[in-house]
Each structure stands twice: as C-alpha cells, then as structure tokens.
Design an enzyme around this catalytic site. Structure first.
Site, PDB file in Angstrom:
ATOM      1  N   PHE A  14       0.827  -1.215   0.000  1.00 53.79           N
ATOM      2  CA  PHE A  14       0.000   0.000   0.000  1.00 53.79           C
ATOM      3  C   PHE A  14       0.860   1.264   0.000  1.00 53.79           C
ATOM      4  O   PHE A  14       0.805   2.088  -0.927  1.00 53.79           O
ATOM      5  CB  PHE A  14      -0.933  -0.054   1.200  1.00 53.79           C
ATOM      6  CG  PHE A  14      -1.682   1.213   1.520  1.00 53.79           C
ATOM      7  CD1 PHE A  14      -2.202   2.017   0.510  1.00 53.79           C
ATOM      8  CD2 PHE A  14      -1.881   1.595   2.845  1.00 53.79           C
ATOM      9  CE1 PHE A  14      -2.897   3.182   0.815  1.00 53.79           C
ATOM     10  CE2 PHE A  14      -2.583   2.740   3.154  1.00 53.79           C
ATOM     11  CZ  PHE A  14      -3.081   3.548   2.143  1.00 53.79           C
ATOM     12  N   ILE A  15       1.693   1.406   1.016  1.00 58.68           N
ATOM     13  CA  ILE A  15       2.528   2.608   1.111  1.00 58.68           C
ATOM     14  C   ILE A  15       3.601   2.582   0.030  1.00 58.68           C
ATOM     15  O   ILE A  15       3.890   3.608  -0.615  1.00 58.68           O
ATOM     16  CB  ILE A  15       3.146   2.737   2.510  1.00 58.68           C
ATOM     17  CG1 ILE A  15       2.052   2.904   3.564  1.00 58.68           C
ATOM     18  CG2 ILE A  15       4.126   3.910   2.574  1.00 58.68           C
ATOM     19  CD1 ILE A  15       2.542   2.855   4.999  1.00 58.68           C
ATOM     20  N   TYR A 155       4.145  -7.774  16.971  1.00 61.12           N
ATOM     21  CA  TYR A 155       4.361  -6.879  15.829  1.00 61.12           C
ATOM     22  C   TYR A 155       5.099  -5.622  16.279  1.00 61.12           C
ATOM     23  O   TYR A 155       6.136  -5.246  15.715  1.00 61.12           O
ATOM     24  CB  TYR A 155       3.021  -6.503  15.189  1.00 61.12           C
ATOM     25  CG  TYR A 155       3.113  -5.305  14.276  1.00 61.12           C
ATOM     26  CD1 TYR A 155       3.864  -5.343  13.108  1.00 61.12           C
ATOM     27  CD2 TYR A 155       2.448  -4.109  14.589  1.00 61.12           C
ATOM     28  CE1 TYR A 155       3.951  -4.242  12.269  1.00 61.12           C
ATOM     29  CE2 TYR A 155       2.525  -3.014  13.755  1.00 61.12           C
ATOM     30  CZ  TYR A 155       3.284  -3.079  12.605  1.00 61.12           C
ATOM     31  OH  TYR A 155       3.382  -1.979  11.785  1.00 61.12           O
TER      32      TYR A 155
END
Length: 343
Positions: A14-15, A155
């Site tokens: 996405f980025i 994460y």
C-alpha cells in the site's frame, strides 16, 4: 545531473506503491523488492505493481528480503542513493496467530538490509516503524523523545527491535538512518485487513461491522498522500552524528549516531465512531455495529506530536478524515464494480 536511484522494499504494498509513484514522477529511478506475500490479496498487489511497471524507470525484484544474499545482490547491482525500507509483516492481531512470520520478515529482513547497506552505504536509509512502538505509554500526544519500552504486541516489539538494530548500525558504521513511526495510514489502494477497507466492504454489502472497544478507540488517521509527502521531504533531512553529543531539545537524534525517529501522523486523534460516521457519509449507508471488547495486543488510543516533522521539513499532514475516507470509498467502488451495494 545524474539520475538518483531509490531502493524501495515492499514496493507493491500500500505505502510502497504510492511512494514509488511519487518518486518516479519526481524523476528518480526506482528499484523495488516485493515477494507478493499472500497475507492479503496477491491480485491487489499485482495490480499496484502493474501500474508501476508502466514507468520506464521502475524495475522490481520478486524475492523475499529475508532470503540470504538477495538484498546484498540488489545493492551490488544498483548502488542505491537512498533506501526506503517498507517491507514488513504488518498487523497487530495476526502477530498473535503467526509470530514467526514477523521474526523472519521484520527482524531478519531488516538485518539483511542493514548488512547490505554496511557493504554499500547509501546516502540515507529510511526505515518504517510504527506508532505501536509507543506501547503502553498513556501520555498524549506521543513524542519521539518518550521512552518506548513496553510494546503490547509482537508486531510492535519486532518494529521496535528494528529501530534498535538500525541504531547500532548507524553508530558503528556511520550509516544515516531515519526511522518513521507511522500512525494508522489509510487511502486508495489500502490494505484489506485495515478497518476502513473492512468497514466499507461490509457497509456496502449491508453486513454488520466489528467495532472494538465498543467504539471508544481513538486513532490518528493519516492519509496516504500526506504520508508520502512527508517521506519524500525527509529523504533530504539526512541525520548527522552530533559532534559533541549535544542534541537540540525535542529532537530524537541520537547523541552517538546519525539516527533519528520521526512521527508521521495527522496530530488529531479521531474517535472510531466518528471515523465510521465518515464511512457512512461517503457510502450513503448506515452501519450495523457489532460492539466488541478491546482486542489483545491493541492500544485504546494513538495521537502523534508531529512538531519534529514540521521542524525538519516545514510540512504538516493535513487531509481531514471526511475527505480522505471519501477518496477511499470512491476508489473502492471503482476497483470493485461488482461488489454488492446494499440499498
């Protein structure tokens, strides 16, 4: 002027996709690495990549960064001037189910990037971290100078580990490193595992949406083009090791390394219920809410102090949630024209 090369890991993400487009339009040569993992729709990643491949100055290597020697070979072949490391296993909740994928992609993958940069130093290394690195901090807004020692998910822990790893390489080998702490990025071509994508899909289909913490969550939603603008400007804000160890007040620059942590956020926390209201307005539909407790590993609120970003670049993200959500919903309806649109 010689054309400069930027290596972007996670270029079909996405980025990564949005950043690559911006860099190509700015005249850079862009080399991407992306393994097209199946964590979410591979077709979505292929479609992003196909759009990038229309640019003559773009090339991509479809390999995993954690595979030994892959990244080093790319550095040897292309000698990048800049490296923007975005490739990662993302998602707080999935890190509870499959922590090993975070160890391999985030920690081992970043190690391979740092080792390659040690052998072939770029002008500037820019690595993605996350607002989740702030962990259990409750003092808002989050400032880069706050201690961040109590991560709430594997994460977040893996991303904080990469900050520390990069700092050691910056100190030992004088590699200029900027770490980004991103705050809930959203926009067209976004990830299907993110709330906006899930909300839009469910609301258009007339299905209920899961609302965690009974709607009391707050997030600092950052629109994708604002984030890309910030990253592009920060490429030129190369950190330098302080000669005397003195760091300006409010700066996260290390006293012993050319290493800095930067928040990229909108500096405006938004209640989850207000975010859902923006989706309702953009879709013209009313959401059926399935209210749920807080998920393990999540935090109730994020809020960025982006004053250091402004000090270094003169820029402040500014796209409001209503505008940004409307842009996403417009893209979603165009990308999924066959999607159910409940009346």
């Amino acid at each position: 002027m010689t054309q400069q090369t930027v290596l972007v890991t996670g270029s079909s993400g996405f980025i990564g996709y949005h950043l690559c487009r911006r860099l190509l339009e700015d005249g850079f040569r862009v080399v991407g690495i992306d393994n097209l993992s199946d964590y979410y729709s591979v077709q979505l990643k292929r479609d992003r990549q196909a759009m990038l491949e229309q640019y003559p100055d773009f090339s991509v290597i479809t390999r995993s960064i954690e595979d030994p020697g892959v990244v080093l070979g790319v550095f040897e072949a292309h000698k990048p001037d800049y490296v923007v490391h975005l490739a990662a296993q993302a998602g707080v909740r999935y890190s509870i189910e499959n922590p090993r994928s975070y160890l391999e992609s985030n920690i081992t993958g970043t190690f391979e990037i740092l080792e390659a940069a040690r052998a072939h130093p770029p002008r500037h290394m820019l690595l993605a971290s996350t607002s989740s690195a702030f962990g259990s901090n409750t003092e808002m807004p989050y400032r880069e100078t706050q201690k961040a020692d109590h991560q709430m998910s594997f994460y977040a822990a893996s991303k904080k580990a990469t900050e520390n790893m990069a700092h050691s390489y910056a100190h030992l080998f004088d590699l200029p490193v900027t770490m980004f702490r991103f705050f809930t990025v959203y926009g067209p071509w976004g990830r299907p595992d993110m709330a906006l994508f899930k909300f839009t899909r469910a609301i258009l289909a007339g299905q209920p949406i899961d609302v965690y913490n009974y709607g009391g969550m707050q997030r600092d939603f950052t629109y994708i083009t604002d984030l890309v603008e910030a990253v592009r400007l920060l490429m030129d804000a190369v950190p330098e090791r302080p000669a005397d160890g003195a760091v300006p007040e409010g700066d996260s620059l290390s006293p012993v390394a050319p290493h800095r942590v930067i928040n990229i956020g909108n500096s405006e926390p938004v209640q989850l219920n207000d975010f859902i209201a923006a989706v309702e307005a953009a879709t013209g539909r009313t959401a059926e809410r399935n209210l749920m407790p807080m998920q393990a590993g999540d935090v109730p609120a994020t809020w960025a102090d982006a004053s250091l970003l402004r000090r270094l670049t003169g820029y402040t993200p500014q796209t409001g949630v209503a505008e940004g959500v409307a842009q996403f919903v417009e893209w979603y309806r165009a990308y999924y024209p066959e999607a159910p649109d409940s009346q």
